[in-house]
Design an enzyme around this catalytic site. Sequence first.
Site, mmCIF file in Angstrom:
data_model
loop_
_atom_site.group_PDB
_atom_site.id
_atom_site.type_symbol
_atom_site.label_atom_id
_atom_site.label_comp_id
_atom_site.label_asym_id
_atom_site.label_seq_id
_atom_site.Cartn_x
_atom_site.Cartn_y
_atom_site.Cartn_z
ATOM 1 N N LYS A 1 2.958 -5.535 3.703
ATOM 2 C CA LYS A 1 3.445 -5.432 2.236
ATOM 3 C C LYS A 1 3.824 -3.860 1.860
ATOM 4 O O LYS A 1 3.328 -3.103 2.542
ATOM 5 C CB LYS A 1 2.136 -5.420 1.363
ATOM 6 N N LYS B 1 -0.378 -1.872 4.618
ATOM 7 C CA LYS B 1 0.199 -1.739 3.294
ATOM 8 C C LYS B 1 0.533 -0.479 2.955
ATOM 9 O O LYS B 1 -0.145 0.583 3.130
ATOM 10 C CB LYS B 1 -1.210 -1.931 2.307
ATOM 11 N N ARG C 1 1.914 -1.944 -11.357
ATOM 12 C CA ARG C 1 0.997 -1.009 -11.840
ATOM 13 C C ARG C 1 1.096 -1.113 -13.605
ATOM 14 O O ARG C 1 0.248 -0.791 -14.312
ATOM 15 C CB ARG C 1 1.143 0.403 -11.486
#
Length: 333
Positions: free
Chosen positions: A257, A204, A214
Amino acid sequence: MNSSLYPNPLLNRLRRNRKNASIRELVSETTLSASDLVYPVFLMEGKNTEEPIHSMPGISRKTIDLFLEELKEIVNLGIRAIAPFPVVPESKKDSKATGSYDPEGLIPECIRQIKEAFPELLIMTDVALDPYNTDGHDGLVSDSGEILNDQTVEVLCKMALCHAEAGADFVCPSDMMDGRVGAIRKALDQAGYTSTSIMAYSAKYASAFYGPFRDALHSAPKAGDKKTYQMDPANKLEALREVEADISEGADIVMVKPAGPYLDVISNVHSTFPIPVAAYQVSGEYSMIVSAAENGFIDRSSVILESLIGIKRAGATMIWTYFAKEAAILLKK
Ligand code: PBG
């Protein structure tokens, strides 16, 4: 390959295999279907309410009741897995992220309700502290601003157990603390949850493509960035070390990711390790495609499918994508 077999380039007509749709389908090397897709969704407390997310046009935060109504359609489209993310009210956050393992919290509650209505649908829960932590970090923060590894892992174990107890099929540590997969596996096994799977966010990256997510969860870090735990976008060998560690600690599926800007990493992981690879087409990838399409710069449906087939071609076994429902509808046509 012996290229001298074809001294005259015109004898070697590669276009024959592209002549019509039937041949193209016959020779197609990669397939994409609804069962490859995982649908991430944003859930919030309350009833019968939905709030559009400004930076993710077309996506809303929803209360569980509204989401349950949508689920029928999702399941009928052939999508097999969802990944719920919680919008936690500021009043329920604290510096120890205690809400992350509250059995009456939004995630355990949604797991129980969804499992009752759709027992076969797989539920994959995010295990990281950011939505519950006043600091907005995936781990506990020391007074000097350091992200504390081992203390965080203890909380992550409680969180994973709480999700397993509620009935999650997969717990998905997305925090990038060291040693968390092994610790979670041990905690699950000791409590009898030997069949609960772990999908590890292994590679990640510290990515600016997470911005809209977010925004969706109001979970941006209050100070600093996530670069002491998420990976440096410049690194590719390190991704293999992360994946190797997570496999040795008991991960059932590993994840890369974001997806689109990291296709080389997906490809490397796929060709190096005999384990299913998930790729997460993240919020910023979603929003870029949507906003370019809304401006008329690109064709939305074609670009969605092309972006997803590209991620599969790179070696992903499955794709987490906010386009899951839309792509499943397109694939049906
Ligand atoms: C939480 C988490 C994040 C994403 C998934 N889980 C945000 C982050 O690490 O800051 C991002 C997903 C997206 O952008 O779609 N640890």
